[in-house]
Design a protein around this motif. Structure first.
Motif, short mmCIF file in Angstrom:
data_model
loop_
_atom_site.label_atom_id
_atom_site.label_comp_id
_atom_site.label_asym_id
_atom_site.label_seq_id
_atom_site.Cartn_x
_atom_site.Cartn_y
_atom_site.Cartn_z
N THR A 199 -82.17 23.74 31.35
CA THR A 199 -83.57 24.15 31.45
C THR A 199 -83.99 24.33 32.90
N SER B 62 -81.15 19.64 29.10
CA SER B 62 -82.02 19.18 28.00
C SER B 62 -81.31 19.38 26.67
N ARG C 63 -78.41 28.72 28.84
CA ARG C 63 -79.71 28.64 29.51
C ARG C 63 -80.85 28.67 28.50
N ALA C 64 -81.85 27.83 28.73
CA ALA C 64 -83.07 27.83 27.92
C ALA C 64 -84.26 28.02 28.84
N TYR D 124 -88.51 27.93 23.64
CA TYR D 124 -87.47 28.15 24.63
C TYR D 124 -86.67 29.37 24.17
N GLU E 164 -87.62 16.72 28.51
CA GLU E 164 -86.92 17.81 29.18
C GLU E 164 -86.28 17.29 30.47
N ARG F 31 -88.34 28.49 29.24
CA ARG F 31 -89.59 28.23 28.54
C ARG F 31 -90.44 29.50 28.49
#
Length: 380
Positions: A173, A183, A141-142, A149, A229, A144
């Motif tokens: 994302t 992404s 998981r990323a 990130y 993204e 923002r």
């Protein structure tokens, strides 16, 4: 049969590569197999000779060529020298298109010179312990957070994982968006929170490192996003045709080399007062293998021509990967049998070739996945 793919420039490049591998790789190869990867010096030497960045623009230290055939020559010559250098293929054939096609001018200026010189080694981190080939099921998981990130998760089966300086990392994302929530980030491996796990001990490909990676609150700049993204799934699938073609090239070259080394072996190996090569069964087996290799080469060269024209379809890439990897398995197995007990001893090249061959029917899409793609293409 005579091949018509290559011109005089390609053949000059082939001669240079063959000399380089003979002088700078073959003498060190046993050590690389013990250590699990080529040393840094090899990468820098290959970069200095222009082998790692053939397609990189000249202004960034590369060769400025558009043809994939130079990469083909690198792979063929590695196999000719008895070298399994899959990490180089990952760098030049698999990762490089992402850096060439998806980067901004600022990103290119940062990364391409180092990739061309061998100062930076690249890897693609997509597979996860619980996802395998199912990219949509990944859980890394990323999130923002301002101009970064924050990444948490893990990856496995990562070629060049232990050596890489730049990792193309597939992340979620937007977990609720399915394939549109994936992404790609470029991670510099000195980033806090990036950790290399254990080196995975494989049955073959001993000179090619394979590792686990993990990420704990790793902060990656938004400036390291590749492309847009949410478009990562499309980017990953777009490059699969070249990735599978690259594997087919390697498998085909390995099968051809197995036949060559086995012919040499049976011509000097004595049994029952004569050479093993004089037995009818040996002649029949090697004649069948040589014919298999010619058939594979014809299919592969057609696919390479289509790729050069930008016309290679995903289904055709699946066909050539399926055929050439299965061919490699058949041919190497038959050649090992002709070595008798010595074929099972690792000091003999055929034993290493046998161990190296098995995974080609698994990675970048197993043979079963290739058949599924082909079946769909023919309307099933």
């Amino acid at each position: 049969m005579h091949r018509t793919l290559f011109d005089s420039d390609h053949e000059d490049f082939r001669s240079m590569v063959r000399r380089f591998f003979a002088d700078r790789a073959v003498p060190r190869y046993d050590k690389w197999m013990e250590e699990g990867h080529p040393d840094r010096e090899f990468w820098l030497e290959a970069g200095a000779l222009g082998l790692l960045g053939v397609q990189i623009p000249e202004e960034h230290g590369g060769g400025g060529e558009s043809s994939f055939l130079y990469n083909v020559i690198l792979t063929e010559e590695a196999q000719h020298a008895g070298l399994a250098l899959g990490g180089v293929r990952v760098h030049t054939d698999i990762c490089m298109p992402y850096f060439l096609e998806l980067t901004t001018p600022e990103q290119q200026a940062r990364w391409l010179p180092k990739l061309a010189s061998g100062e930076a080694i690249s890897a693609l981190a997509m597979s996860e312990p619980g996802a395998g080939s199912d990219v949509k099921a990944m859980s890394t998981r990323a999130v923002r957070d301002g101009d970064h990130y924050v990444v948490n998760g893990s990856k496995t089966f990562i070629t060049n994982g232990l050596m890489a300086d730049l990792v193309i990392l597939a992340v979620k994302t937007d977990p609720g968006a399915g394939r549109k929530g994936i992404s790609l980030l470029v991670v510099e491996t000195d980033t806090p929170g990036f950790e290399r796990g254990r080196r995975l001990d494989k049955i073959g490909l001993k000179s090619q490192d394979l590792a686990e990676l993990s990420f704990s609150d790793m902060r990656v700049p938004v400036a390291n996003l590749l492309g847009e993204e949410g478009s990562g799934f499309g980017y990953l699938t777009r490059n699969l045709a070249q990735e599978r073609l690259s594997i087919a090239v390697n498998s085909q070259a390995a099968a051809a080399r197995a036949v060559e080394t086995t012919v040499e072996y049976v011509m000097q190996r004595q049994a029952f007062g004569t050479t093993v090569g004089s037995f009818q069964n040996t002649k029949f087996e090697l004649a069948a293998c040589a014919t298999d290799v010619e058939a594979g080469q014809s299919l592969l060269d057609r696919a390479l021509l289509a790729h050069e024209k930008g016309e290679l379809t995903p289904a055709d890439a699946a066909k050539v990967k399926l055929f050439c990897t299965e061919l490699q398995g058949r041919v190497v197995d038959r050649c090992l049998q002709l070595h008798g007990g010595y074929g099972y001893i690792l000091e003999y090249p055929i034993a290493r070739a046998y161990a190296d061959a098995r995974v080609t029917r698994i990675y970048a899409g197993s043979s079963e996945i290739m058949k599924t793609i082909i079946a769909k293409d023919i309307g099933l």
